[in-house]
Design an enzyme around this catalytic site. Structure first.
Site, short mmCIF file in Angstrom:
data_model
loop_
_atom_site.label_atom_id
_atom_site.label_comp_id
_atom_site.label_asym_id
_atom_site.label_seq_id
_atom_site.Cartn_x
_atom_site.Cartn_y
_atom_site.Cartn_z
N ASN A 37 18.67 -3.56 -1.85
CA ASN A 37 18.36 -2.17 -1.53
C ASN A 37 19.55 -1.48 -0.88
O ASN A 37 19.85 -0.31 -1.16
CB ASN A 37 17.16 -2.11 -0.58
CG ASN A 37 15.91 -2.72 -1.17
OD1 ASN A 37 15.80 -2.91 -2.39
ND2 ASN A 37 14.95 -3.05 -0.32
N TYR A 103 3.80 -12.90 -0.64
CA TYR A 103 4.99 -13.46 -1.26
C TYR A 103 4.65 -14.60 -2.21
O TYR A 103 3.75 -15.40 -1.94
CB TYR A 103 5.94 -14.02 -0.19
CG TYR A 103 6.61 -12.98 0.67
CD1 TYR A 103 7.40 -11.99 0.12
CD2 TYR A 103 6.48 -13.02 2.06
CE1 TYR A 103 8.04 -11.05 0.92
CE2 TYR A 103 7.11 -12.09 2.87
CZ TYR A 103 7.88 -11.10 2.28
OH TYR A 103 8.51 -10.18 3.09
N ARG A 168 10.98 -12.33 9.52
CA ARG A 168 9.82 -12.42 8.64
C ARG A 168 9.02 -13.68 9.00
O ARG A 168 9.43 -14.80 8.72
CB ARG A 168 10.25 -12.49 7.16
CG ARG A 168 10.90 -11.21 6.65
CD ARG A 168 9.92 -10.06 6.59
NE ARG A 168 10.52 -8.86 6.01
CZ ARG A 168 11.12 -7.90 6.72
NH1 ARG A 168 11.19 -8.01 8.04
NH2 ARG A 168 11.62 -6.85 6.12
N GLU A 243 7.48 5.14 15.33
CA GLU A 243 6.23 5.45 16.01
C GLU A 243 5.12 5.43 14.97
O GLU A 243 5.01 6.34 14.15
CB GLU A 243 6.32 6.81 16.68
CG GLU A 243 7.43 6.88 17.74
CD GLU A 243 7.83 8.30 18.06
OE1 GLU A 243 7.28 8.85 19.03
OE2 GLU A 243 8.68 8.85 17.34
N ASP A 283 16.23 -0.85 5.15
CA ASP A 283 17.42 -1.07 4.32
C ASP A 283 18.15 0.24 4.05
O ASP A 283 19.38 0.28 4.02
CB ASP A 283 17.03 -1.74 3.01
CG ASP A 283 16.28 -3.04 3.22
OD1 ASP A 283 16.66 -3.80 4.13
OD2 ASP A 283 15.30 -3.29 2.48
#
Length: 342
Positions: A37, A103, A168, A243, A283
């Site tokens: 990305n 995933y 992650r 936020e 990203d």
């Protein structure tokens, strides 16, 4: 200017609109992944952007390569081999229902990388910047070793290095993340992350931060950035400030501490975003910051560019930030009213 990123690109399968996984009879297909990305963002801004990974020789692997090429990313150093490309499934949330990711990336081709398959001297020759994220070393020991080889060459060649911490929990434990990530920070010039990343990846817990409260204590984040910088000797630390009012509306800004224009800490303009797709937002920020630090004389301007770039990305479906530098500049310097351009 030549820039290089290294990591995994995955097949992304998204439910249509705001459908739940259990409702879906079809999936929308695209590709994405942290460093890929960033590479797309940098290519869109006009830089010579290279992405390094390993992909299978079959047609789905080739489709991923073609997708990168479509947006101007150089794929010269992508290694071909292995049996499969990682997959992630995305269910986009709305209002109080959060988005969900599942995933399916075990045994992906990148985890079969072996020493010598990538000639990092050739890859990084003439490069100005190398970028990676904490997702990459979470993929296993062979990928960690390959990343370290890349970082050692980058240091020897004088290439600037940025890392987006990107913890992650579905990929590794806090203990393993800290053991690996802390050892890699000696190679990093610019550190990017948020409060969770700092705590889970590096063991530095922000004080007085309550993400769920919907309010940000700027002083606490400023202190966190300064502590990260002191502890690891970074040239710059950028903390993204999200936020999360709901899955549909977020406030978005960032804070940076560096050795130049942000010595005391500088917070960017704040945007309120009506989210379309927040995946890849971090990203897009990293890509915007790298571009800004390479092309702008003032690091505060670089941060404003990064935040505006990420704001725009979160209004675009898919992982990639498909905007030009001119569009980002227009938002960073304008009102962001969203009026029709005729």
């Amino acid at each position: 200017m030549k820039v290089v990123t290294f990591g995994e690109i995955m097949l992304r399968l998204s439910t249509p609109g705001f459908s739940r996984f259990v409702q879906a009879s079809t999936f929308e297909v695209t590709f994405g992944g942290g460093e890929a990305n960033v590479a797309v963002s940098l290519a869109n801004y006009g830089l010579e952007s290279y992405f390094v990974t390993k992909l299978p020789k079959h047609e789905i692997g080739q489709a991923a390569v073609n997708h990168l090429r479509r947006f101007g990313v150089r794929t010269d150093f992508i290694v071909r081999g292995g049996d499969r490309i990682g997959i992630y499934f995305l269910e986009t949330g709305a209002s109080q229902r959060p988005s969900k990711v599942i995933y399916d990336r075990a045994h992906a081709a990148i985890t079969t990388l072996r020493e010598g398959e990538v000639d990092w001297e050739q890859v990084l020759e003439g490069a100005r910047w190398f970028h990676w994220t904490g997702i990459t070393p979470a993929l296993g020991e062979s990928v960690q070793e390959e990343l370290r080889r890349a970082l050692e060459v980058a240091r020897r060649l004088g290439v600037k290095v940025s890392a987006d911490l990107n913890y992650r929990a579905k990929l590794w434990s806090v203990e393993e993340a800290q053991r690996v990530m802390r050892s890699l920070m000696e190679y990093v010039d610019v550190c990017i992350g948020n409060e969770e990343d700092a705590e889970k990846s590096l063991g530095i817990k922000p004080k007085g931060v309550d993400v769920e409260a919907g309010k940000l204590e700027e002083a606490a984040y400023r202190e966190l950035a300064q502590e990260l910088k002191r502890t690891f000797g970074f040239e710059a630390v950028a903390i993204t400030l999200r936020e999360s009012y709901s899955a549909s509306v977020n406030g978005w800004s960032a804070l940076m501490v560096d050795d130049r224009d942000c010595r005391e800490g500088y917070r960017s303009r704040r945007y309120e975003i009506q989210l379309v797709d927040r995946v890849g937002g971090g990203d897009a920020f990293a890509g915007g910051l790298i571009y800004g630090l390479l092309t702008k004389g003032d690091t505060r301007e670089a941060l404003e560019f990064a935040v505006a770039a990420s704001c725009l990305k979160q209004t675009i479906p898919g992982d990639f930030n498909l905007v030009s530098a001119g569009e980002v500049e227009k938002l960073a310097q304008g009102t962001g009213s969203g009026r029709v351009e005729r």
